[in-house]
Design a protein around this motif. Structure first.
Motif, short mmCIF file in Angstrom:
data_model
loop_
_atom_site.label_atom_id
_atom_site.label_comp_id
_atom_site.label_asym_id
_atom_site.label_seq_id
_atom_site.Cartn_x
_atom_site.Cartn_y
_atom_site.Cartn_z
N PHE A 272 0.83 -1.21 0.00
CA PHE A 272 0.00 0.00 0.00
C PHE A 272 0.86 1.26 0.00
O PHE A 272 0.53 2.25 -0.65
CB PHE A 272 -0.94 0.00 1.22
CG PHE A 272 -2.09 -0.96 1.09
CD1 PHE A 272 -2.88 -0.97 -0.04
CD2 PHE A 272 -2.38 -1.85 2.11
CE1 PHE A 272 -3.94 -1.85 -0.16
CE2 PHE A 272 -3.44 -2.74 2.00
CZ PHE A 272 -4.22 -2.74 0.86
N GLY B 93 0.68 3.96 -2.98
CA GLY B 93 0.43 5.36 -2.69
C GLY B 93 1.45 6.27 -3.35
O GLY B 93 1.10 7.29 -3.95
N GLY C 38 0.69 8.76 -6.37
CA GLY C 38 1.05 10.14 -6.09
C GLY C 38 1.96 10.73 -7.14
O GLY C 38 1.81 11.88 -7.55
N PRO D 67 -1.32 14.44 -3.35
CA PRO D 67 -1.14 12.99 -3.25
C PRO D 67 -0.72 12.50 -1.88
O PRO D 67 -0.95 11.34 -1.54
CB PRO D 67 -0.05 12.70 -4.29
CG PRO D 67 0.70 13.97 -4.42
CD PRO D 67 -0.32 15.06 -4.25
N LEU E 57 -3.52 11.06 -0.04
CA LEU E 57 -3.84 9.71 -0.50
C LEU E 57 -2.86 8.70 0.09
O LEU E 57 -3.26 7.61 0.53
CB LEU E 57 -3.80 9.66 -2.03
CG LEU E 57 -4.06 8.28 -2.65
CD1 LEU E 57 -5.46 7.78 -2.30
CD2 LEU E 57 -3.88 8.34 -4.16
N VAL E 58 -1.59 9.04 0.12
CA VAL E 58 -0.58 8.15 0.70
C VAL E 58 -0.90 7.88 2.18
O VAL E 58 -0.78 6.75 2.66
CB VAL E 58 0.84 8.73 0.55
CG1 VAL E 58 1.85 7.88 1.31
CG2 VAL E 58 1.23 8.83 -0.92
N MET F 176 -3.46 5.25 2.43
CA MET F 176 -2.90 3.93 2.11
C MET F 176 -2.09 3.39 3.29
O MET F 176 -2.15 2.19 3.60
CB MET F 176 -2.02 4.03 0.87
CG MET F 176 -2.72 4.55 -0.37
SD MET F 176 -4.05 3.47 -0.93
CE MET F 176 -3.13 2.20 -1.78
N TYR G 70 -8.60 10.93 5.53
CA TYR G 70 -7.57 11.34 4.56
C TYR G 70 -8.09 11.26 3.13
O TYR G 70 -7.72 12.08 2.29
CB TYR G 70 -6.32 10.46 4.73
CG TYR G 70 -5.66 10.57 6.08
CD1 TYR G 70 -5.91 11.65 6.93
CD2 TYR G 70 -4.80 9.58 6.54
CE1 TYR G 70 -5.30 11.74 8.17
CE2 TYR G 70 -4.20 9.66 7.79
CZ TYR G 70 -4.47 10.75 8.60
OH TYR G 70 -3.87 10.85 9.84
#
Length: 290
Positions: free
Chosen positions: A27, A31, A35, A131, A134-135, A138, A192
């Motif tokens: 993950f 991510g 990203g 991004p 998003l990370v 994850m 997030y």
């Protein structure tokens, strides 16, 4: 409806050459790759050189890993790691701090802005944090797969029972389960993802990226305010946090959240003339660098 969910996922996907390949690492890698593609699209839209993106990717990976590892070692188990300094290098055994990762990213962006772009750090952050949100989601999903960083016991129907002896369970022992507890990894991951959607919209559909620090400020304040409140229902990570009014995660979240609120205030006070001047200045610097 079930009164709780029994979570028995193995943290390892498979083993190769004696090393586990874990969901957490997968993950984390996904991510970063997604990203990279998001920032690549941003840079292409703004006609920014590909080499800037490649260098940014390297700076951020190094800054995140080093910062997150050192943050965990310093903030959460300082005495142990000072007595066993070689243990700091064992990143694969777990132990990463989101606050340490944030500090690592700030230092990496400072170096990147100074050595590569010569643009404002806030110019980079206003694009990078999209991004990063998003990370973060994850990574928290990886924590879920690792049966770690969960919450206090609860009787809510979506409570999870996590395996508390996960390493021994992987070696064949019978699982020992926690009480049904808040799946705070899921709570944070959802927060997030919402933040990611909001700041993606701000970048692509509004002029927020031209208000220096606005997207970055929204990211900082939203992420660390969410983190601050979720910590109230999360199990403490270290024994020294017992009895503290606020745990280490909350204490470390306060300055980040305040910094974000200040950046939002500062950005919203900018006049149209200041916004135009900022845009021209950054465009001129990009032309010089090219």
């Amino acid at each position: 409806m079930l009164s709780y969910i029994t979570w028995t996922v193995d943290p390892a996907i498979f083993t190769i050459f004696g090393r586990e390949v874990r969901w957490y690492g997968l993950f984390f890698a996904i991510g970063f790759l997604v990203g990279y593609k998001i920032v690549e699209r941003m840079f292409r839209k703004e006609n920014i050189p590909q080499q800037w993106l490649d260098k940014l990717f390297i700076y951020i990976i190094v800054g995140t890993v080093i910062g997150a590892r050192l943050g965990h070692c310093i903030f959460y188990n300082f005495d142990y790691y000072m007595s066993h300094p070689l243990e700091i290098l064992k990143v694969w055994e777990g132990g990463l701090s989101s606050h340490g990762g944030a500090i690592g990213i700030i230092i990496a962006v400072w170096l990147y802005s100074r050595k590569v772009t010569h643009l404002s750090m806030l110019w980079t952050f206003d694009r990078l944090v999209v991004p990063v949100a998003l990370v973060g989601a994850m990574i928290r999903t990886g924590n879920l797969m690792n049966h770690e960083i969960y919450g206090h016991p609860t009787d809510l129907p979506w409570a999870f029972r996590f395996i508390t002896n996960i390493r021994y369970y992987q070696m064949g022992a019978e699982p020992v389960f926690s009480l049904p507890s808040h799946p705070t990894q899921i709570y944070e991951a959802l927060c997030y993802l919402i933040i990611f959607a909001v700041i993606m919209y701000m970048y692509w559909k509004t002029n927020a990226k031209d208000r220096q620090g606005l997207i970055f400020g929204v990211f900082l304040s939203a992420v660390f305010i969410a983190r601050f409140f979720i910590e109230f229902i999360k199990e403490n990570q270290e024994a020294f946090e017992e009895g503290m009014a606020l745990n280490m995660g909350q204490i470390l979240s306060i300055p980040f959240a305040l910094a974000g609120l200040y950046l939002i205030y500062r950005a919203m006070k900018q006049t149209p003339a200041q916004i135009d001047a900022y845009k021209r200045d950054q465009e001129n610097k990009k032309k010089i660098k090219k």
